[in-house]
Every structure is written in C-alpha cells, then in structure tokens.
Design a protein around this motif. Structure first.
Motif, PDB file in Angstrom:
ATOM      1  N   SER A  99      44.469  41.123  52.704  1.00 31.18           N
ATOM      2  CA  SER A  99      43.655  40.748  51.552  1.00 31.18           C
ATOM      3  C   SER A  99      42.166  41.040  51.732  1.00 31.18           C
ATOM      4  CB  SER A  99      43.847  39.262  51.235  1.00 31.18           C
ATOM      5  OG  SER A  99      43.391  38.434  52.299  1.00 31.18           O
ATOM      6  N   PHE A 100      41.629  40.884  52.945  1.00 28.81           N
ATOM      7  CA  PHE A 100      40.180  41.009  53.116  1.00 28.81           C
ATOM      8  C   PHE A 100      39.648  42.397  52.765  1.00 28.81           C
ATOM      9  CE2 PHE A 100      36.374  41.888  55.627  1.00 28.81           C
ATOM     10  CZ  PHE A 100      35.542  40.858  55.234  1.00 28.81           C
ATOM     11  N   PRO A 101      40.182  43.493  53.330  1.00 34.85           N
ATOM     12  CA  PRO A 101      39.649  44.809  52.955  1.00 34.85           C
ATOM     13  C   PRO A 101      39.868  45.129  51.490  1.00 34.85           C
ATOM     14  CG  PRO A 101      41.596  45.046  54.355  1.00 34.85           C
ATOM     15  CD  PRO A 101      41.219  43.609  54.379  1.00 34.85           C
ATOM     16  N   LEU A 102      40.991  44.654  50.935  1.00 40.40           N
ATOM     17  CA  LEU A 102      41.269  44.900  49.519  1.00 40.40           C
ATOM     18  C   LEU A 102      40.253  44.179  48.636  1.00 40.40           C
ATOM     19  CD1 LEU A 102      43.223  46.004  47.300  1.00 40.40           C
ATOM     20  CD2 LEU A 102      44.396  43.800  47.447  1.00 40.40           C
ATOM     21  N   VAL A 103      40.043  42.896  48.894  1.00 39.69           N
ATOM     22  CA  VAL A 103      39.135  42.101  48.061  1.00 39.69           C
ATOM     23  C   VAL A 103      37.693  42.568  48.238  1.00 39.69           C
ATOM     24  CG1 VAL A 103      38.281  39.771  47.577  1.00 39.69           C
ATOM     25  CG2 VAL A 103      40.700  40.126  48.101  1.00 39.69           C
ATOM     26  N   ALA A 104      37.324  42.948  49.466  1.00 41.87           N
ATOM     27  CA  ALA A 104      35.973  43.460  49.686  1.00 41.87           C
ATOM     28  C   ALA A 104      35.726  44.708  48.838  1.00 41.87           C
ATOM     29  CB  ALA A 104      35.773  43.779  51.169  1.00 41.87           C
ATOM     30  N   SER A 105      36.723  45.558  48.708  1.00 44.22           N
ATOM     31  CA  SER A 105      36.588  46.776  47.901  1.00 44.22           C
ATOM     32  C   SER A 105      36.584  46.468  46.408  1.00 44.22           C
ATOM     33  CB  SER A 105      37.722  47.746  48.243  1.00 44.22           C
ATOM     34  OG  SER A 105      37.653  48.152  49.588  1.00 44.22           O
ATOM     35  N   ILE A 106      37.499  45.600  45.994  1.00 41.93           N
ATOM     36  CA  ILE A 106      37.571  45.235  44.573  1.00 41.93           C
ATOM     37  C   ILE A 106      36.265  44.594  44.112  1.00 41.93           C
ATOM     38  CG2 ILE A 106      38.639  43.601  42.954  1.00 41.93           C
ATOM     39  CD1 ILE A 106      41.311  44.152  44.327  1.00 41.93           C
ATOM     40  N   ASN A 107      35.732  43.712  44.928  1.00 43.61           N
ATOM     41  CA  ASN A 107      34.542  42.959  44.519  1.00 43.61           C
ATOM     42  C   ASN A 107      33.330  43.845  44.293  1.00 43.61           C
ATOM     43  OD1 ASN A 107      33.228  40.402  43.993  1.00 43.61           O
ATOM     44  ND2 ASN A 107      32.178  40.663  45.934  1.00 43.61           N
ATOM     45  N   ARG A 108      33.296  45.002  44.949  1.00 42.10           N
ATOM     46  CA  ARG A 108      32.183  45.939  44.751  1.00 42.10           C
ATOM     47  C   ARG A 108      32.108  46.435  43.310  1.00 42.10           C
ATOM     48  NH1 ARG A 108      33.184  50.704  48.617  1.00 42.10           N
ATOM     49  NH2 ARG A 108      31.418  51.507  47.441  1.00 42.10           N
ATOM     50  N   ARG A 109      33.223  46.396  42.610  1.00 42.91           N
ATOM     51  CA  ARG A 109      33.285  46.966  41.263  1.00 42.91           C
ATOM     52  C   ARG A 109      33.161  45.901  40.170  1.00 42.91           C
ATOM     53  NH1 ARG A 109      35.478  52.178  41.986  1.00 42.91           N
ATOM     54  NH2 ARG A 109      35.920  52.348  39.768  1.00 42.91           N
ATOM     55  N   LEU A 110      33.011  44.641  40.570  1.00 46.58           N
ATOM     56  CA  LEU A 110      32.980  43.552  39.595  1.00 46.58           C
ATOM     57  C   LEU A 110      31.553  43.073  39.345  1.00 46.58           C
ATOM     58  CD1 LEU A 110      36.008  41.412  40.836  1.00 46.58           C
ATOM     59  CD2 LEU A 110      36.000  43.244  39.129  1.00 46.58           C
ATOM     60  N   ASN A 111      31.264  42.785  38.098  1.00 42.47           N
ATOM     61  CA  ASN A 111      29.956  42.255  37.723  1.00 42.47           C
ATOM     62  C   ASN A 111      30.038  40.726  37.697  1.00 42.47           C
ATOM     63  OD1 ASN A 111      27.302  42.043  36.819  1.00 42.47           O
ATOM     64  ND2 ASN A 111      27.899  42.267  34.655  1.00 42.47           N
ATOM     65  N   VAL A 112      30.010  40.142  38.901  1.00 39.96           N
ATOM     66  CA  VAL A 112      30.151  38.694  39.024  1.00 39.96           C
ATOM     67  C   VAL A 112      29.037  38.139  39.915  1.00 39.96           C
ATOM     68  CG1 VAL A 112      32.651  38.684  38.680  1.00 39.96           C
ATOM     69  CG2 VAL A 112      31.729  38.979  41.000  1.00 39.96           C
ATOM     70  N   GLU A 113      28.983  36.828  39.980  1.00 37.33           N
ATOM     71  CA  GLU A 113      28.038  36.159  40.867  1.00 37.33           C
ATOM     72  C   GLU A 113      28.295  36.590  42.309  1.00 37.33           C
ATOM     73  OE1 GLU A 113      26.981  31.502  42.112  1.00 37.33           O
ATOM     74  OE2 GLU A 113      28.678  31.985  40.789  1.00 37.33           O
ATOM     75  N   GLU A 114      27.253  36.805  43.066  1.00 33.74           N
ATOM     76  CA  GLU A 114      27.418  37.200  44.465  1.00 33.74           C
ATOM     77  C   GLU A 114      27.939  36.021  45.291  1.00 33.74           C
ATOM     78  OE1 GLU A 114      24.566  40.753  45.814  1.00 33.74           O
ATOM     79  OE2 GLU A 114      23.497  38.876  45.463  1.00 33.74           O
TER      80      GLU A 114
END
Length: 306
Positions: free
Chosen positions: A96-111
C-alpha cells in the motif's frame, strides 16, 4: 575493344559491391559491439529505485518486542514551513505505501504525512498480519491464511497499543505532526482492524478508512465488540469511510457487500452522537482489485481541501 571495356566494367562493379558488403558487415559488428558494451555498462550500474522524499525507520514494539519498519512520505512543503501536518497510517504497507504515495501526488487534497507500518521483521507476512490485525483467537478460521498463521491470530490489542504508545510517540518526537487529525486506512484484515478500533478505541484516530473489511471473521465477532461498546457508551465520535468492490458479493458464497452494509446499519441504528459514516460500493471491482479505488476515494473524503 568493346569486349575488353565490358569485362573491365563488370570486374569493377563486382569488386565495389564486395567492398560495400564488407564495410556494412564491419559497421554492423562495431554497432553490435557498442550495444554489448552499453548493455554491460547498464548491468554494472543497476541501482535500487527509491521514492522521493521518503524515509524508513526501524521501531521495536514495547508491547511484544516485534520489530517493524515505518515508511514515511513527507509533503512537498514540509521543509518550507513550521506548520504541523495531519497523518495517514496504512496497514499492509509493503503493497500500500508505494501505491498510496504515488496516487497522492495526483490528488488536490490537504497535505499530510503518510506512514506505512511494515509486517514484523523476520516473519511471514501472513503470520504478521493475522496476528496483528485480528481481534480474537480463531485457530480454525475457514477463510483465514495458513494453519500457522491462524495459530498466531487474535493479538490486535497488542498492535493497537503499539500504535498508540510507540508509533505515535516516535512521530511526535521526530516530525511536525498534527495529532488533532489522524487517519487510519486498512483493507481486508486491515479493514477489520479499522472496524475493531472504531468500536473499542474510537478516539485513537479521527478518520477510519475501512476497505473490504473482513467482518465475517470469527463468526462476526465484530458485532459482539460493538454491542459491548453500546452498553456503556452513547457517543461514538469518529468519521468512517467504508468501501468495497461490488464483485465481493458472489454467487459462490461471499457476502462481504451485505456484511459491510449490515454493519453500517447496525452503527446507525444506535444513534451514536457525533458518528459520521459514509459507504461506497465500487462497480466491477473485486477483493484483490478494489484497493486503488478505495484509497483514492478515501483520501479525497478525509483530506478534501476546505
């Protein structure tokens, strides 16, 4: 005279063609040798791929002395500000960690600071997750992992205490964390763990993301824990996101969609004060494919910019 000239021309053309063929073969050999040299160079320069702005720390549980890695992904602005950041903790983080780290780069959300807790070092993944994510001892669980894993089951309380005492303590000491906004995300047995914490220690996290939760575990033991909670508590202050793939309700016997919806109904029927619960069924996704969609929707739900 004409015959001699014709013979000379034929010999000249033949010799010229041979020379061109030899040059072509020579160039091909040189080119092939260069490719081999380049391939050799690449072979000697192989490096491990690492995710940018990530760190790995080893931490020992003071509860059971098991050793875990903590994977940390910092926000882009982390070094440019003194502000504190909310956190999201993941289970099954080898995946999950590498996947979520990559996905989160593309989301316009709170850091936020992303934290993955590894399986315990030196043990099989199935043993670690069965021991740490399941709330009760169920050695004959028909839908569990191996017999060896099932014999290790039922130590979720130790893992929860490890998070509360050791992981939170380390994070507060090491990073700029906003402990007023803590989110937890787990899938399958990890989703069961999220549900278990929700009805036993709901104040441990502010947001619970439960993907395809294994609520069937140990003859629906989760309902017993919720019932015990309800006997003494009228309030359950938490934000809950439950998500599952539509194909997890199958003709072969799996009823995980119905089980998730029944658990949601159970929680809502209590009229718990301050409980905010959302559920989502994702079409054309099964137990092994739904995680990327689940975590994307869950992050947007929990960390949407206000």
């Amino acid at each position: 005279m004409n015959k001699l000239l014709l013979i000379f021309l034929i010999l000249f053309i033949t010799t010229s063609c041979k020379d061109k063929k030899l040059k072509s073969e020579s160039l091909h050999k040189v080119s092939s040798n260069k490719n081999l040299e380049q391939s050799d160079n690449l072979t000697t320069e192989i490096k491990e791929f690492t995710l940018k702005e990530t760190e790995v720390h080893q931490i020992t549980s003071t509860i059971n002395q098991k050793i875990y890695d903590l994977y940390i992904k910092l926000p882009k602005s982390y070094s440019k500000t003194d502000k504190k950041f909310p956190i999201l903790i993941l289970t099954d983080s080898d995946y999950s960690f590498p996947l979520v780290a990559s996905i989160n780069r593309r989301l316009n959300v709170e850091e936020f600071i992303l934290i993955g807790i590894s399986y315990s070092k030196g043990e099989k993944n199935t043993i670690s997750r069965t021991r740490d994510y399941t709330p009760t001892y169920s050695p004959n669980e028909p839908r569990g992992h191996s017999k060896e894993s099932r014999l290790a089951s039922g130590k979720a309380d130790n893992f929860v205490a490890f998070i509360k005492n050791d992981v939170f303590g380390f994070l507060k000491k090491t990073y700029k964390v906003d402990m007023s906004k803590k989110a937890f995300a787990g899938h399958s047995f990890g989703g069961l763990l999220a549900s278990y914490m929700l009805v036993t220690t709901p104040d441990l996290f502010d947001y619970y993301l439960a993907g395809s939760p294994s609520l069937w575990y140990d003859n629906y033991t989760i309902n017993k824990f919720e019932n015990e909670f309800f006997k003494t508590k009228s309030n359950l202050k938490a934000n809950v996101f439950m998500c599952i793939g539509a194909d997890e309700e199958t003709k072969t016997g799996s009823k995980m969609v119905s089980e998730m919806l029944d658990f949601k109904k159970r929680l809502l029927s209590r009229n718990y004060k301050d409980l905010n619960i959302t559920s989502l069924i994702i079409p054309n996704e099964g137990h092994m494919t739904v995680y990327p969609s689940f975590i994307t929707k869950g992050i947007i739900w929990a960390f949407e910019k206000k």
